[in-house]
Design a protein around this motif. Structure first.
Motif: not given
Length: 202
Positions: A91-105, A111-115
């Motif tokens: 938790q001290p080195v990662r934060r929750a963000v809303v990100a956009r990515w491309t799926a394999p298809d 979605g919300t992921v940790a960065a």
């Protein structure tokens, strides 16, 4: 070496008791096991563990795909990867963000992921692993990490085997010593009443 010397010394010694010879052979057997069997057990355990982990690593790389995620904004809720008790240290080195990515298809996902905190600013990009359906997943285990785990398992197995061999040796020796005392007590009880008397053969 001392165990082998002990066996040789007790072979024709007139003061030798059966328990002395047994104890020497037990010590020699323990030394052989510690030198040969214990390292072999550790190596076999580590090799099998490494083979199993490497198969798991290969399966993870087949089922998980890397992609590039772009941060849209900071998230209002924790990311799934930061809500488990095991991830409290991140938790001290990662934060929750809303990100956009491309799926394999080829479809776009959000979605919300940790960065990592230094990559949590809007517009920053980072590597994200997804399953075949495009859902975020943990990064696959690295092969060198699997090797490290296998080495640890091998060392632990060897250590436990060594402890077992030494514990068995000590148990046998303890029983032999106990048997010697029992025989001494019986001999003393037999000779005790007459010991020191004139004409008693003492």
């Amino acid at each position: 070496m001392r165990a082998a010397t002990g066996v040789w010394r007790w072979r024709h010694n007139p003061l030798r008791r059966t328990t002395d010879l047994v104890e020497a052979w037990v010590a020699l057997t323990a030394v052989v096991l510690l030198v040969l069997a214990v390292p072999a057990a550790g190596w076999i355990s580590g090799a099998r563990t490494d083979a199993s982990l490497q198969r798991s690593v290969q399966a993870q790389y087949r089922l998980r795909q890397p992609t590039t995620a772009v941060v849209v904004r900071l998230a209002d809720t924790p990311a799934p990867g930061l809500t488990s008790p095991d991830s409290s240290g991140e938790q001290p080195v990662r934060r929750a963000v809303v990100a956009r990515w491309t799926a394999p298809d080829g479809s776009s996902r959000t979605g919300t992921v940790a960065a990592r905190r230094e990559l949590a600013e809007p517009g920053a990009s980072f590597r994200l692993w997804t399953d075949r359906d495009g859902r975020p997943v943990a990064a696959p285990m690295r092969p060198e990490t699997a090797h490290g785990h296998a080495i640890a398992v091998g060392l632990l197995t060897a250590a436990l085997a060594g402890v077992f061999v030494e514990a068995a040796r000590r148990l046998v020796v303890r029983r032999l010593v106990h048997r010697r005392y029992e025989r001494l007590d019986r001999a003393w009880a037999k000779a005790g009443p007459d010991w020191g008397r004139t004409g008693a053969g003492s």
